[in-house]
Structure formats: C-alpha cells, structure tokens
Design an enzyme around this catalytic site. Structure first.
Site, PDB file in Angstrom:
ATOM      1  N   THR A 105       0.872  -1.172   0.000  1.00  0.00           N
ATOM      2  CA  THR A 105       0.000   0.000   0.000  1.00  0.00           C
ATOM      3  C   THR A 105       0.910   1.223   0.000  1.00  0.00           C
ATOM      4  OG1 THR A 105      -1.623  -1.187   1.315  1.00  0.00           O
ATOM      5  CG2 THR A 105      -1.854   1.203   1.211  1.00  0.00           C
ATOM      6  N   LYS A 117      -1.901   5.040   8.525  1.00  0.00           N
ATOM      7  CA  LYS A 117      -1.110   5.104   7.293  1.00  0.00           C
ATOM      8  C   LYS A 117      -2.042   5.296   6.088  1.00  0.00           C
ATOM      9  CE  LYS A 117       1.531   2.303   4.077  1.00  0.00           C
ATOM     10  NZ  LYS A 117       2.206   1.075   3.716  1.00  0.00           N
ATOM     11  N   LYS A 129      -8.000   1.329  -3.107  1.00  0.00           N
ATOM     12  CA  LYS A 129      -7.677   0.899  -1.737  1.00  0.00           C
ATOM     13  C   LYS A 129      -7.853   2.043  -0.735  1.00  0.00           C
ATOM     14  CE  LYS A 129      -5.129  -1.094   1.634  1.00  0.00           C
ATOM     15  NZ  LYS A 129      -5.101  -2.370   2.245  1.00  0.00           N
TER      16      LYS A 129
HETATM   17  P1  NAD Z   1       6.236  -5.717   7.214  1.00  0.00           P
HETATM   18  O1  NAD Z   1       6.935  -4.556   7.842  1.00  0.00           O
HETATM   19  O2  NAD Z   1       5.957  -6.925   8.029  1.00  0.00           O
HETATM   20  O3  NAD Z   1       7.046  -6.201   5.894  1.00  0.00           O
HETATM   21  C1  NAD Z   1       7.776  -5.350   5.052  1.00  0.00           C
HETATM   22  C2  NAD Z   1       9.074  -6.065   4.724  1.00  0.00           C
HETATM   23  O4  NAD Z   1       9.807  -5.309   3.764  1.00  0.00           O
HETATM   24  C3  NAD Z   1       9.982  -6.252   5.926  1.00  0.00           C
HETATM   25  O5  NAD Z   1      10.274  -7.623   6.098  1.00  0.00           O
HETATM   26  C4  NAD Z   1      11.232  -5.429   5.587  1.00  0.00           C
HETATM   27  O6  NAD Z   1      12.440  -5.987   6.084  1.00  0.00           O
HETATM   28  C5  NAD Z   1      11.176  -5.450   4.075  1.00  0.00           C
HETATM   29  N1  NAD Z   1      11.933  -4.379   3.442  1.00  0.00           N
HETATM   30  C6  NAD Z   1      12.005  -3.070   3.767  1.00  0.00           C
HETATM   31  N2  NAD Z   1      12.810  -2.401   2.918  1.00  0.00           N
HETATM   32  C7  NAD Z   1      13.263  -3.313   2.022  1.00  0.00           C
HETATM   33  C8  NAD Z   1      14.118  -3.247   0.895  1.00  0.00           C
HETATM   34  N3  NAD Z   1      14.663  -2.097   0.505  1.00  0.00           N
HETATM   35  N4  NAD Z   1      14.389  -4.384   0.223  1.00  0.00           N
HETATM   36  C9  NAD Z   1      13.824  -5.559   0.597  1.00  0.00           C
HETATM   37  N5  NAD Z   1      12.997  -5.689   1.667  1.00  0.00           N
HETATM   38  C10 NAD Z   1      12.722  -4.581   2.359  1.00  0.00           C
HETATM   39  O7  NAD Z   1       4.891  -5.115   6.613  1.00  0.00           O
HETATM   40  P2  NAD Z   1       3.592  -5.932   6.119  1.00  0.00           P
HETATM   41  O8  NAD Z   1       2.591  -5.973   7.224  1.00  0.00           O
HETATM   42  O9  NAD Z   1       4.031  -7.190   5.461  1.00  0.00           O
HETATM   43  O10 NAD Z   1       3.004  -4.911   5.044  1.00  0.00           O
HETATM   44  C11 NAD Z   1       3.555  -4.788   3.737  1.00  0.00           C
HETATM   45  C12 NAD Z   1       2.672  -3.870   2.934  1.00  0.00           C
HETATM   46  O11 NAD Z   1       1.352  -4.398   2.890  1.00  0.00           O
HETATM   47  C13 NAD Z   1       2.542  -2.454   3.510  1.00  0.00           C
HETATM   48  O12 NAD Z   1       2.549  -1.538   2.427  1.00  0.00           O
HETATM   49  C14 NAD Z   1       1.199  -2.469   4.221  1.00  0.00           C
HETATM   50  O13 NAD Z   1       0.590  -1.199   4.285  1.00  0.00           O
HETATM   51  C15 NAD Z   1       0.420  -3.423   3.317  1.00  0.00           C
HETATM   52  N6  NAD Z   1      -0.701  -4.109   3.987  1.00  0.00           N
HETATM   53  C16 NAD Z   1      -0.528  -4.672   5.225  1.00  0.00           C
HETATM   54  C17 NAD Z   1      -1.603  -5.312   5.830  1.00  0.00           C
HETATM   55  C18 NAD Z   1      -1.445  -5.945   7.192  1.00  0.00           C
HETATM   56  O14 NAD Z   1      -2.474  -6.295   7.797  1.00  0.00           O
HETATM   57  N7  NAD Z   1      -0.231  -6.154   7.676  1.00  0.00           N
HETATM   58  C19 NAD Z   1      -2.839  -5.368   5.184  1.00  0.00           C
HETATM   59  C20 NAD Z   1      -2.976  -4.823   3.898  1.00  0.00           C
HETATM   60  C21 NAD Z   1      -1.893  -4.180   3.326  1.00  0.00           C
END
Ligand code: NAD
Length: 290
Positions: A87, A237, A162
């Site tokens: 997102t 966010k 979204k």
């Molecule tokens: P998270 O923080 O668990 O995962 C993000 C991952 O990206 C981490 O493991 C981090 O180490 C990695 N990362 C950061 N910078 C990086 C880079 N330069 N290269 C490679 N890896 C890198 O977050 P999440 O909960 O998995 O969410 C991911 C996305 O999904 C976000 O944009 C969030 O808004 C969206 N989202 C999350 C949810 C939820 O319920 N968690 C629901 C819908 C959407």
C-alpha cells in the site's frame, strides 16, 4: 512461472510461501534475515528480480518502493511484469509504473485487503491498476494468493481504490464508536443498540461484521482485548495516504481529514499504537465533550 518476491514480512512472507506451494519457482529477498518455506533466498533485490517472469514487491511505503524499483527495473527481463502489492501513495505507484513501461516492462499496482490472515490463507482481495496485458499476466498469481482480483483501471487505480475504501472504513469505524459511546451515556444497552442499528439504516461493515463493542455481534478483535486484526497505525497510514491523494487531486474530504487527525491522536498520544483500529471505542468511552 519464475517469480521474484521482494519484501517478505508479515504479508509478503506467507504470500510468497503460497506461490511456492502452488509449484512456482520463487526467489525472494528481504533486508531482514528471513527464511520462507519453499522460497530460495537471494542476496540482493536485483538477484531475485533477474530472469523472473513476474517480480512481486510487498514493501512498507512508496519511498522504499521507488528505491527498490530503481534497483530492479534495469535488470528485469523484457516483457516481465512488476507487480507491487504494497500500500503506497498513488503518485509513487504511477511513477514506478511509468519507469517500468519506459523499460519495456508490464506493471501492475495491486494493493490488497484481507490482512495477515488473508495472506496466510490465500484469501486476499487484490485491487489492480495497469494495462489489460499486465493484469492478465498477474491474474493467475492473484488467484493463488487471493480469492478475488478487481481490475480497477490504469496505473494507480488499484491504490486509488484501496485508499478510498479505507477512508470509508476509518470514517465509519469512528462513527460507529462514537455512536456506541453516546448510547452508553444515554443508558442504552449495547446489545439493543446492535440489534437495532445492524438491521436499520445505520448498518455498516464496522457495525455488522467487525463490531467494536466486546461481546456484541460476531467475533471481532474487540472480543480479544483489541489485539489486531487491523492495527490502528495501519489505518492511520492509509488515512494519511487518502489525504495525500486528496491534496494532489484537489478533492474535498473533510470526514477523511478528521478521521486522519483522530487516528493520529489515538496512535501518537492516546495508547492506540499496537491496538486494533476498533479500539477507538475505548477513546470515546473515556471522553466527554470538552
Ligand atoms: P512488514 O513490515 O511486516 O514487511 C515489510 C518487509 O519489507 C519487511 O520484512 C522489511 O524488512 C522489508 N523491506 C524493507 N525495505 C526493504 C528493501 N529495501 N528491500 C527488501 N525488503 C525490504 O509489513 P507488512 O505488514 O508485510 O506490510 C507490507 C505492505 O502491505 C505495507 O505496504 C502495508 O501497508 C500493506 N498491507 C498490510 C496489511 C497488514 O495487515 N499487515 C494489510 C494490507 C496491506
């Protein structure tokens, strides 16, 4: 298919595992030291992306997406697709799509709804923006990771859908919580309030499916001490992204703006951090008008 998967966190990890389980050849990369069942780990994002038919990203925000895109687009195969499921802000989604197209790649912005449970269970909903050819290439993967994918329009349309949805969700949750708190103060039983509203014109997903009052309505995070679920900071966010987009498009969104301010206060000053977004009810319970 040969798939590169960058960002293997709470969401990306189980999504990548589901693709591998379905028989795809998945190479992953994350800045953190993670290992995912069935996924071969690469040392860099570029290594995960090189030679892949589809590269999926699942990253925290638009700034990180742009920097990962800069690294991987030059090494991706011609006609490969870059599918961003994070997102992020609409402007970053559009900029990355343009950059990908200029390099002869297909691209899709495809944020998800369904949370960590949906990612693990393969029941996410994808809202996608991009060309028909790009969507067609990604669709079989959406079918594995999710239960529904809607092609919303051109680049950026997935992120637009979204944040519009989540702006409604944030505003509606606040309205539901403040109505419960008002009902309390008027001496109205919460179960009666639910019985009436859930079958009257005030009904909504937040009341009927995710009721913020514990012990009332179907099981929801309120019945589990408000553990997320969907964390208040993630709602914040998305509300901020909605207001950034509204600013950029010159759209008047007073309710979204107010919801963004209230979640900001809740997360930053009122113990909302780490709680489900429905814990907003606790805030209203404590307050009077002053
Ligand atoms: P998270 O923080 O668990 O995962 C993000 C991952 O990206 C981490 O493991 C981090 O180490 C990695 N990362 C950061 N910078 C990086 C880079 N330069 N290269 C490679 N890896 C890198 O977050 P999440 O909960 O998995 O969410 C991911 C996305 O999904 C976000 O944009 C969030 O808004 C969206 N989202 C999350 C949810 C939820 O319920 N968690 C629901 C819908 C959407």
């Amino acid at each position: 298919m040969k798939i590169g998967f960058i960002g293997l966190g709470n969401m990306g990890g189980p999504m990548a595992a589901n693709l591998a389980k379905a028989g795809h050849d998945v190479t992953g990369f994350d800045m953190a030291d993670v290992s995912i069942e069935g996924v071969t780990m690469a040392d860099t994002g570029a290594e995960a992306a090189a030679g892949a038919d589809v590269v999926i990203t699942m990253l925290p925000n638009g700034k990180i997406l742009r920097s990962v895109a800069n690294e991987i687009i030059p090494v991706m195969s011609k006609d490969a697709a870059l599918v961003d499921c994070s997102t992020v802000d609409v402007d970053s989604a559009k900029a990355v799509a343009q950059q990908a197209e200029a390099a002869g790649l297909l691209s899709v912005d495809a944020p998800v709804s369904g949370g960590v449970g949906g990612a693990a269970g393969g029941t996410l909903t994808f809202m996608a923006g991009g060309s028909s050819a790009a969507f067609a290439k990604a669709e079989p993967l959406f079918d594995i990771m999710g239960q529904k994918a809607v092609h919303c329009g051109e680049a950026g349309a997935g992120q637009s859908a979204k944040i519009c949805n989540n702006m409604i969700l944030g505003v509606t949750m606040i309205a539901t919580c403040e109505a419960f708190a008002l009902a309390d103060k008027l001496g109205l039983d919460r179960q009666k309030m639910f019985d009436v509203v859930s079958t009257s014109s005030g009904y909504s997903w937040t009341m009927n499916a995710y009721c913020p009052a514990p012990g009332v309505g179907p099981q929801s995070p309120s019945d589990n001490g408000y553990q997320p679920g969907f964390a208040a900071e993630l709602m914040l966010k998305d509300l901020r992204l909605s207001q950034q987009a509204a600013e950029s498009a010159d759209a008047d969104t007073p309710m979204g703006e107010m919801a963004s301010k209230l979640y900001e206060q809740f997360v930053e000053n009122e113990d909302g951090l780490g709680m489900d977004f429905s814990a907003m009810l606790l805030r209203f319970e404590k307050r009077g008008r002053g």
